[in-house]
Design a protein around this motif. Structure first.
Motif, PDB file in Angstrom:
ATOM      1  N   ARG A   1       0.782  -1.176   0.119  1.00 36.40           N
ATOM      2  CA  ARG A   1       0.040  -0.201  -0.146  1.00 36.40           C
ATOM      3  C   ARG A   1       1.013   1.301  -0.009  1.00 36.40           C
ATOM      4  NH1 ARG A   1      -4.313   0.921   4.903  1.00 36.40           N
ATOM      5  NH2 ARG A   1      -2.375   1.232   6.047  1.00 36.40           N
ATOM      6  N   GLN A   2       1.957   1.173   0.600  1.00 44.44           N
ATOM      7  CA  GLN A   2       2.942   2.335   0.726  1.00 44.44           C
ATOM      8  C   GLN A   2       3.535   2.811  -0.551  1.00 44.44           C
ATOM      9  OE1 GLN A   2       3.414   4.424   3.405  1.00 44.44           O
ATOM     10  NE2 GLN A   2       4.334   5.766   1.931  1.00 44.44           N
ATOM     11  N   ARG A   3       3.909   1.526  -1.158  1.00 42.58           N
ATOM     12  CA  ARG A   3       4.485   1.834  -2.642  1.00 42.58           C
ATOM     13  C   ARG A   3       3.520   2.324  -3.595  1.00 42.58           C
ATOM     14  NH1 ARG A   3       6.666  -2.781  -1.331  1.00 42.58           N
ATOM     15  NH2 ARG A   3       5.495  -4.037  -2.510  1.00 42.58           N
ATOM     16  N   ILE A   4       2.256   1.818  -3.565  1.00 34.23           N
ATOM     17  CA  ILE A   4       1.239   2.383  -4.353  1.00 34.23           C
ATOM     18  C   ILE A   4       0.974   3.871  -4.082  1.00 34.23           C
ATOM     19  CG2 ILE A   4      -1.373   1.951  -5.013  1.00 34.23           C
ATOM     20  CD1 ILE A   4      -0.996  -0.985  -4.412  1.00 34.23           C
ATOM     21  N   ASP A   5       0.783   4.081  -2.679  1.00 33.20           N
ATOM     22  CA  ASP A   5       0.446   5.531  -2.471  1.00 33.20           C
ATOM     23  C   ASP A   5       1.818   6.244  -2.756  1.00 33.20           C
ATOM     24  OD1 ASP A   5      -1.787   5.157  -1.007  1.00 33.20           O
ATOM     25  OD2 ASP A   5      -0.696   4.961   0.903  1.00 33.20           O
ATOM     26  N   ASN A   6       2.932   5.982  -2.907  1.00 25.98           N
ATOM     27  CA  ASN A   6       3.870   6.596  -3.384  1.00 25.98           C
ATOM     28  C   ASN A   6       4.064   6.765  -5.061  1.00 25.98           C
ATOM     29  OD1 ASN A   6       5.286   6.783  -1.045  1.00 25.98           O
ATOM     30  ND2 ASN A   6       6.423   5.026  -1.235  1.00 25.98           N
ATOM     31  N   MET A   7       3.424   5.724  -5.648  1.00 21.31           N
ATOM     32  CA  MET A   7       3.386   5.748  -7.062  1.00 21.31           C
ATOM     33  C   MET A   7       2.175   6.801  -7.196  1.00 21.31           C
ATOM     34  SD  MET A   7       4.380   4.064  -9.537  1.00 21.31           S
ATOM     35  CE  MET A   7       4.995   2.703  -9.532  1.00 21.31           C
ATOM     36  N   ILE A   8       1.112   6.785  -6.699  1.00 17.03           N
ATOM     37  CA  ILE A   8      -0.040   7.669  -6.972  1.00 17.03           C
ATOM     38  C   ILE A   8       0.604   9.077  -6.841  1.00 17.03           C
ATOM     39  CG2 ILE A   8      -2.015   8.558  -6.142  1.00 17.03           C
ATOM     40  CD1 ILE A   8      -2.926   5.776  -5.296  1.00 17.03           C
ATOM     41  N   THR A   9       1.346   9.494  -5.994  1.00 18.92           N
ATOM     42  CA  THR A   9       1.902  10.824  -5.655  1.00 18.92           C
ATOM     43  C   THR A   9       2.880  11.062  -6.618  1.00 18.92           C
ATOM     44  OG1 THR A   9       2.054  10.478  -3.168  1.00 18.92           O
ATOM     45  CG2 THR A   9       3.357  12.170  -4.344  1.00 18.92           C
ATOM     46  N   THR A  10       3.669  10.152  -7.345  1.00 16.51           N
ATOM     47  CA  THR A  10       4.321  10.350  -8.242  1.00 16.51           C
ATOM     48  C   THR A  10       3.656  10.812  -9.881  1.00 16.51           C
ATOM     49  OG1 THR A  10       5.966   8.977  -7.541  1.00 16.51           O
ATOM     50  CG2 THR A  10       6.199   9.397 -10.044  1.00 16.51           C
TER      51      THR A  10
ATOM     52  N   SER B   1      12.127  16.786 -10.958  1.00 17.59           N
ATOM     53  CA  SER B   1      13.666  16.093 -11.107  1.00 17.59           C
ATOM     54  C   SER B   1      13.336  14.906 -11.964  1.00 17.59           C
ATOM     55  CB  SER B   1      14.545  15.996 -10.087  1.00 17.59           C
ATOM     56  OG  SER B   1      13.939  15.157  -9.042  1.00 17.59           O
ATOM     57  N   ASN B   2      14.591  14.187 -12.632  1.00 23.49           N
ATOM     58  CA  ASN B   2      14.569  12.907 -13.139  1.00 23.49           C
ATOM     59  C   ASN B   2      14.371  11.876 -12.136  1.00 23.49           C
ATOM     60  OD1 ASN B   2      14.594  13.923 -16.076  1.00 23.49           O
ATOM     61  ND2 ASN B   2      16.874  13.792 -15.944  1.00 23.49           N
ATOM     62  N   LYS B   3      14.917  12.196 -10.916  1.00 24.74           N
ATOM     63  CA  LYS B   3      14.751  11.220  -9.993  1.00 24.74           C
ATOM     64  C   LYS B   3      13.372  11.154  -9.446  1.00 24.74           C
ATOM     65  CE  LYS B   3      16.884   9.917  -5.490  1.00 24.74           C
ATOM     66  NZ  LYS B   3      17.604  10.377  -4.164  1.00 24.74           N
ATOM     67  N   GLU B   4      12.905  12.286  -9.220  1.00 27.61           N
ATOM     68  CA  GLU B   4      11.409  12.158  -8.931  1.00 27.61           C
ATOM     69  C   GLU B   4      10.417  11.694  -9.755  1.00 27.61           C
ATOM     70  OE1 GLU B   4      10.819  16.461  -6.194  1.00 27.61           O
ATOM     71  OE2 GLU B   4      10.960  16.532  -8.648  1.00 27.61           O
ATOM     72  N   LYS B   5      10.553  11.641 -10.910  1.00 25.79           N
ATOM     73  CA  LYS B   5       9.775  11.028 -11.957  1.00 25.79           C
ATOM     74  C   LYS B   5       9.680   9.139 -11.748  1.00 25.79           C
ATOM     75  CE  LYS B   5      11.084  14.550 -15.294  1.00 25.79           C
ATOM     76  NZ  LYS B   5      11.492  14.880 -16.779  1.00 25.79           N
ATOM     77  N   PHE B   6      10.697   8.917 -11.010  1.00 27.31           N
ATOM     78  CA  PHE B   6      10.599   7.635 -10.975  1.00 27.31           C
ATOM     79  C   PHE B   6      10.598   6.792  -9.451  1.00 27.31           C
ATOM     80  CE2 PHE B   6      12.841   8.382 -14.782  1.00 27.31           C
ATOM     81  CZ  PHE B   6      12.361   7.749 -15.754  1.00 27.31           C
ATOM     82  N   GLU B   7      10.053   7.888  -8.825  1.00 25.60           N
ATOM     83  CA  GLU B   7       9.835   7.544  -7.312  1.00 25.60           C
ATOM     84  C   GLU B   7       8.675   6.622  -7.118  1.00 25.60           C
ATOM     85  OE1 GLU B   7       9.350  11.081  -4.980  1.00 25.60           O
ATOM     86  OE2 GLU B   7      11.547  11.345  -5.080  1.00 25.60           O
ATOM     87  N   GLY B   8       8.806   5.422  -6.449  1.00 22.56           N
ATOM     88  CA  GLY B   8       7.760   4.541  -6.490  1.00 22.56           C
ATOM     89  C   GLY B   8       7.813   3.385  -7.329  1.00 22.56           C
ATOM     90  N   PHE B   9       8.558   3.415  -8.131  1.00 26.31           N
ATOM     91  CA  PHE B   9       8.877   2.058  -9.135  1.00 26.31           C
ATOM     92  C   PHE B   9       9.817   1.292  -8.450  1.00 26.31           C
ATOM     93  CE2 PHE B   9       7.803   5.657 -12.210  1.00 26.31           C
ATOM     94  CZ  PHE B   9       7.084   4.586 -13.074  1.00 26.31           C
ATOM     95  N   ASP B  10       9.657  -0.066  -8.636  1.00 24.74           N
ATOM     96  CA  ASP B  10      10.519  -1.100  -7.996  1.00 24.74           C
ATOM     97  C   ASP B  10      10.479  -2.281  -8.877  1.00 24.74           C
ATOM     98  OD1 ASP B  10      11.821  -2.960  -6.304  1.00 24.74           O
ATOM     99  OD2 ASP B  10      10.478  -2.872  -4.613  1.00 24.74           O
ATOM    100  N   PHE B  11      11.677  -2.570  -9.314  1.00 21.78           N
ATOM    101  CA  PHE B  11      11.806  -3.611 -10.557  1.00 21.78           C
ATOM    102  C   PHE B  11      12.660  -4.561  -9.926  1.00 21.78           C
ATOM    103  CE2 PHE B  11      11.650   0.483 -12.880  1.00 21.78           C
ATOM    104  CZ  PHE B  11      10.140   0.115 -13.621  1.00 21.78           C
ATOM    105  N   SER B  12      12.726  -4.760  -8.553  1.00 18.22           N
ATOM    106  CA  SER B  12      13.676  -5.705  -7.925  1.00 18.22           C
ATOM    107  C   SER B  12      12.771  -7.255  -8.055  1.00 18.22           C
ATOM    108  CB  SER B  12      13.847  -5.361  -6.477  1.00 18.22           C
ATOM    109  OG  SER B  12      12.830  -5.299  -5.791  1.00 18.22           O
ATOM    110  N   HIS B  13      13.518  -8.192  -7.743  1.00 20.55           N
ATOM    111  CA  HIS B  13      12.871  -9.477  -7.571  1.00 20.55           C
ATOM    112  C   HIS B  13      11.874  -9.375  -6.467  1.00 20.55           C
ATOM    113  CE1 HIS B  13      12.472 -13.794  -7.717  1.00 20.55           C
ATOM    114  NE2 HIS B  13      12.500 -13.770  -6.453  1.00 20.55           N
ATOM    115  N   ASN B  14      10.866 -10.154  -6.728  1.00 19.03           N
ATOM    116  CA  ASN B  14       9.626 -10.130  -5.561  1.00 19.03           C
ATOM    117  C   ASN B  14      10.275 -10.173  -4.123  1.00 19.03           C
ATOM    118  OD1 ASN B  14       7.318 -10.696  -4.024  1.00 19.03           O
ATOM    119  ND2 ASN B  14       6.676 -12.127  -5.452  1.00 19.03           N
TER     120      ASN B  14
END
Length: 249
Positions: free
Chosen positions: A90-99, A114-127
């Motif tokens: 839920r926290q990650r989804i909230d972060n994605m919505i904010t982005t 900033s370019n960094k802010e544009k990708f806040e909330g994304f997580d491409f790591s292994h489950n």
């Protein structure tokens, strides 16, 4: 007992899905009548709920089957873990919505991102959930450790935690030194010996090296370890690698 159609309607999944779970041995009905009707018990329903919690966290069916069929699997423990994981999700989804909201405002020219802010909330790591479940239920050393600790009194468990924290604090004091120094290697050997003692398992050097890498790869490990000092997780990873390399014959 409930028929398969009743279970499907109750849960909101298809009959075919329940048939598939039965076919792969993930959820076997309590009883199948002579005419072929599948009948599900209350325990089956509880297991199905557990399965769907795992699915919500993107576990593959094969992994779910492996986890829930393990002798060490504990339903209450799993529910607590599910709750924790879903809160993190839920926290990650909230972060994605904010982005997304900030990106919309950026596109309208209302704010600058900033370019960094544009990708806040994304997580491409292994489950990360599967990793934690594997550590909790899928590793023999962890299972042995849990079994050993369950036999201890609350005072004994508290003493173990204090000993563990003492080692972390000692290593934190060394984290700005070279990981291959005599002091660092003595400290990391104490950590290695502690793990062996607590798991009751001959912890291999390869496993020790991999564990150190996990301290850096998994941000939850990093966050917990770095509470004792910024950069401690990376220092431990490097020192554990040196220790494993130096002691591998």
């Amino acid at each position: 007992m409930m028929k398969v159609k009743e279970v499907a309607d109750l849960v909101g999944i298809s009959v075919r899905t329940l048939h598939h779970y039965d076919e792969i041995g993930l959820l076997t009905p309590e009883k199948t009548t002579e005419s072929g009707y599948r009948l599900y018990s209350d325990e089956n329903i509880e297991t199905l709920q557990q399965i769907l919690f795992f699915k919500e966290l993107d576990f593959p069916l094969k992994k779910i089957k492996e986890i829930i069929n393990r002798p060490s699997f504990d339903r209450q423990d799993a529910l607590q873990l599910h709750r924790k994981m879903l809160l993190e999700k839920r926290q990650r989804i909230d972060n994605m919505i904010t982005t997304i909201d900030k990106t919309i405002r950026h596109a309208k020219g209302e704010i600058q991102m900033s370019n960094k802010e544009k990708f806040e909330g994304f997580d491409f790591s292994h489950n990360p959930y599967e990793q934690e479940a594997r550590e909790r239920w899928g590793d023999e050393a962890v299972e042995k450790s849990n079994a050993n600790r369950s036999k201890l009194s609350e005072a004994q468990q508290k003493e173990i935690n204090e000993n563990m924290n003492d080692i972390y604090r000692k290593l934190a004091e060394l984290r700005n030194t070279s990981p291959d120094s005599a002091e660092a290697q003595a400290g990391i050997k104490e950590w290695y010996d502690f793990l062996i003692q607590q798991t009751g398992h001959a912890y291999s050097l390869d496993a020790f090296r991999a564990l150190g890498q996990m301290y850096v790869d998994d941000e939850r490990f990093t966050k917990n370890i770095d509470q004792f000092g910024d950069g401690l997780a990376t220092f431990m990873r490097d020192a554990m690698t040196v220790y494993a390399d130096n002691n591998t014959k």
